[in-house]
Design a protein around this motif. Sequence first.
Motif: not given
Length: 229
Positions: A7-12, A105-110
């Motif tokens: 699972p991945i989370k990201w911000a920018q 949609k399936n792998q990345v969350k905010i």
Amino acid sequence: MSLNTAPIKWAQRSDSLYVTIALSDVKEETINLSDSELHFKGKSQGKDYEVNIVFFKPVDSEGSKYNVLPRSIQMHVMKKMEEGKDDEEEEAFWPRLLKDKALEKNQVKIDWDRYVDEDEEEEGFDTSAMDGGMGMGGMPPGMGGGMGGMPPGMGGMPGMGGMPGMGGMPGMGGMPGMEGMGGMDMEALMKQMGQMGDMGGMGGMPPGADGDDDENDDDLDDLPDLEES
């Protein structure tokens, strides 16, 4: 052997991404970042995981870094400016992390802990978690360009004053830009120079060599009188 998708989370921010692979106690990890993709493999809790993603836009792999922490792997990934575009033309905030909408949609969350709206951005990410981590180019952070092979603060030899990039040699004092010559007693040197100045243009002749000495006067008294012709 099948691999689980990590699972991945990201911000920018306008200049960078903060990507977190949300796995704890990761072992035997391999991380490869190019200017367009991220590939990861590793073990967590006895299971094998992987990440294979293509970014929405190009990134600067050489300027990016990561750190493997006990509860996750955190990455600070720098965005790359597209050629032929200036800051105003470049779309600072991405609409998503991945090029593939379905995969996102399936792998990345905010990462809501680090999320800000584009119009509310005031400062960059807190990258303190990267301390002690590795650069994506395989070098520890801070070991990149501009070091010139010298540790920080090594502007020259200690104490070399008056010379660009130098600090002077210890103890060189009394001369412009210097701090002394190896600990020489400059006060004694100046006294010697003063004594030489008292010789009054005799070119450094020793006392008594100028004909004004008392001993010379005594010698003249001992000469016989000249006979008158």
